[in-house]
Motif scaffolding. Structure first.
Motif, PDB file in Angstrom:
ATOM      1  N   PRO A  71       0.833  -1.216   0.000  1.00 20.44           N
ATOM      2  CA  PRO A  71       0.000   0.000   0.000  1.00 20.44           C
ATOM      3  C   PRO A  71       0.864   1.261   0.000  1.00 20.44           C
ATOM      4  O   PRO A  71       1.743   1.409   0.846  1.00 20.44           O
ATOM      5  CB  PRO A  71      -0.803  -0.092   1.297  1.00 20.44           C
ATOM      6  N   ILE A  72       0.622   2.152  -0.975  1.00 16.85           N
ATOM      7  CA  ILE A  72       1.371   3.408  -1.089  1.00 16.85           C
ATOM      8  C   ILE A  72       0.417   4.542  -1.466  1.00 16.85           C
ATOM      9  O   ILE A  72      -0.686   4.277  -1.963  1.00 16.85           O
ATOM     10  CB  ILE A  72       2.508   3.295  -2.134  1.00 16.85           C
ATOM     11  N   PRO A  73       0.807   5.786  -1.256  1.00 16.50           N
ATOM     12  CA  PRO A  73      -0.060   6.916  -1.614  1.00 16.50           C
ATOM     13  C   PRO A  73      -0.288   7.016  -3.128  1.00 16.50           C
ATOM     14  O   PRO A  73       0.516   6.530  -3.923  1.00 16.50           O
ATOM     15  CB  PRO A  73       0.714   8.142  -1.126  1.00 16.50           C
ATOM     16  N   ARG A  74      -1.370   7.671  -3.495  1.00 16.61           N
ATOM     17  CA  ARG A  74      -1.745   7.834  -4.909  1.00 16.61           C
ATOM     18  C   ARG A  74      -0.628   8.498  -5.719  1.00 16.61           C
ATOM     19  O   ARG A  74      -0.356   8.107  -6.855  1.00 16.61           O
ATOM     20  CB  ARG A  74      -3.015   8.677  -4.986  1.00 16.61           C
ATOM     21  N   THR A  75       0.028   9.496  -5.130  1.00 21.52           N
ATOM     22  CA  THR A  75       1.096  10.192  -5.856  1.00 21.52           C
ATOM     23  C   THR A  75       2.244   9.240  -6.200  1.00 21.52           C
ATOM     24  O   THR A  75       2.795   9.306  -7.298  1.00 21.52           O
ATOM     25  CB  THR A  75       1.631  11.358  -5.006  1.00 21.52           C
ATOM     26  N   GLU A  76       2.566   8.354  -5.275  1.00 25.36           N
ATOM     27  CA  GLU A  76       3.643   7.392  -5.522  1.00 25.36           C
ATOM     28  C   GLU A  76       3.225   6.349  -6.557  1.00 25.36           C
ATOM     29  O   GLU A  76       4.056   5.871  -7.324  1.00 25.36           O
ATOM     30  CB  GLU A  76       4.059   6.701  -4.221  1.00 25.36           C
ATOM     31  N   ILE A  77       1.936   6.004  -6.571  1.00 24.67           N
ATOM     32  CA  ILE A  77       1.440   5.041  -7.569  1.00 24.67           C
ATOM     33  C   ILE A  77       1.655   5.603  -8.970  1.00 24.67           C
ATOM     34  O   ILE A  77       2.183   4.923  -9.859  1.00 24.67           O
ATOM     35  CB  ILE A  77      -0.055   4.718  -7.325  1.00 24.67           C
ATOM     36  N   ILE A  78       1.285   6.869  -9.172  1.00 23.73           N
ATOM     37  CA  ILE A  78       1.452   7.505 -10.483  1.00 23.73           C
ATOM     38  C   ILE A  78       2.930   7.583 -10.847  1.00 23.73           C
ATOM     39  O   ILE A  78       3.312   7.308 -11.991  1.00 23.73           O
ATOM     40  CB  ILE A  78       0.810   8.919 -10.484  1.00 23.73           C
ATOM     41  N   LYS A  79       3.781   7.928  -9.894  1.00 16.83           N
ATOM     42  CA  LYS A  79       5.223   7.999 -10.154  1.00 16.83           C
ATOM     43  C   LYS A  79       5.768   6.643 -10.589  1.00 16.83           C
ATOM     44  O   LYS A  79       6.561   6.560 -11.525  1.00 16.83           O
ATOM     45  CB  LYS A  79       5.979   8.459  -8.903  1.00 16.83           C
ATOM     46  N   LYS A  80       5.340   5.587  -9.895  1.00 14.10           N
ATOM     47  CA  LYS A  80       5.839   4.242 -10.233  1.00 14.10           C
ATOM     48  C   LYS A  80       5.351   3.800 -11.606  1.00 14.10           C
ATOM     49  O   LYS A  80       6.088   3.142 -12.349  1.00 14.10           O
ATOM     50  CB  LYS A  80       5.432   3.225  -9.164  1.00 14.10           C
ATOM     51  N   ILE A  81       4.113   4.150 -11.958  1.00 10.66           N
ATOM     52  CA  ILE A  81       3.614   3.808 -13.294  1.00 10.66           C
ATOM     53  C   ILE A  81       4.430   4.537 -14.352  1.00 10.66           C
ATOM     54  O   ILE A  81       4.819   3.939 -15.365  1.00 10.66           O
ATOM     55  CB  ILE A  81       2.106   4.129 -13.424  1.00 10.66           C
ATOM     56  N   TRP A  82       4.730   5.828 -14.123  1.00  9.66           N
ATOM     57  CA  TRP A  82       5.534   6.588 -15.088  1.00  9.66           C
ATOM     58  C   TRP A  82       6.952   6.025 -15.171  1.00  9.66           C
ATOM     59  O   TRP A  82       7.530   5.983 -16.267  1.00  9.66           O
ATOM     60  CB  TRP A  82       5.550   8.073 -14.744  1.00  9.66           C
ATOM     61  N   ASP A  83       7.506   5.583 -14.059  1.00  7.41           N
ATOM     62  CA  ASP A  83       8.831   4.962 -14.095  1.00  7.41           C
ATOM     63  C   ASP A  83       8.801   3.708 -14.959  1.00  7.41           C
ATOM     64  O   ASP A  83       9.705   3.466 -15.763  1.00  7.41           O
ATOM     65  CB  ASP A  83       9.310   4.608 -12.680  1.00  7.41           C
ATOM     66  N   TYR A  84       7.736   2.903 -14.803  1.00  7.34           N
ATOM     67  CA  TYR A  84       7.566   1.680 -15.599  1.00  7.34           C
ATOM     68  C   TYR A  84       7.426   2.018 -17.081  1.00  7.34           C
ATOM     69  O   TYR A  84       8.037   1.371 -17.941  1.00  7.34           O
ATOM     70  CB  TYR A  84       6.339   0.914 -15.091  1.00  7.34           C
ATOM     71  N   ILE A  85       6.629   3.052 -17.384  1.00  4.60           N
ATOM     72  CA  ILE A  85       6.401   3.460 -18.780  1.00  4.60           C
ATOM     73  C   ILE A  85       7.714   3.914 -19.421  1.00  4.60           C
ATOM     74  O   ILE A  85       8.047   3.508 -20.544  1.00  4.60           O
ATOM     75  CB  ILE A  85       5.340   4.585 -18.853  1.00  4.60           C
TER      76      ILE A  85
END
Length: 129
Positions: A71-85
């Motif tokens: 479980p992580i904050p929404r902001t970190e979720i978006i950051k991790k998705i962008w890192d993956y992209i």
């Protein structure tokens, strides 16, 4: 006529001297500025983060395949998705606003092969609790 021409030249030479005197007077006036009252410095309070952004959210199983199951904050979720992209080069080469989905991201995108970056937050919202 020679006298008229010489008078005009003399008049032209005299005019710059007057202008120079005026300039000196203007500088003298500017040199003595008015005393301004000292301004009080306002103390800025430290900006507090919004608690809603900091709340830890649990990703769904399909999103967990991309960013992890912790479980992580929404902001970190978006950051991790962008890192993956960015790591996998999934941003469209021609239209940079579009994100191309690989096998893991297609599952997150609901079967779509490509989405706009502006849809990303909406899609993330469907995959978190």
């Amino acid at each position: 006529m020679a006298k008229k021409a010489s008078k005009k030249k003399a008049a032209k030479k005299a005019a710059p001297k007057k202008a120079a005197k005026k300039a000196v007077k203007k500088v003298a006036k500017k040199a003595a500025p008015k005393k301004a009252a000292p301004k009080k410095a306002k103390k800025k309070s430290a900006r507090k983060p919004n608690a809603a952004f900091m709340a830890a959210l649990t990703p769904s199983a399909t999103l967990a395949a991309v960013i992890g199951s912790k479980p992580i904050p929404r902001t970190e979720i978006i950051k991790k998705i962008w890192d993956y992209i960015k790591k996998n080069g999934l941003q469209d080469k021609v239209n940079r606003r579009m994100i191309n989905g690989d096998d893991k991201l297609k599952a997150v995108f609901g079967g779509k092969g490509q989405i706009s970056m502006f849809e990303l937050a909406k899609i993330v919202n469907q995959h978190v609790k």
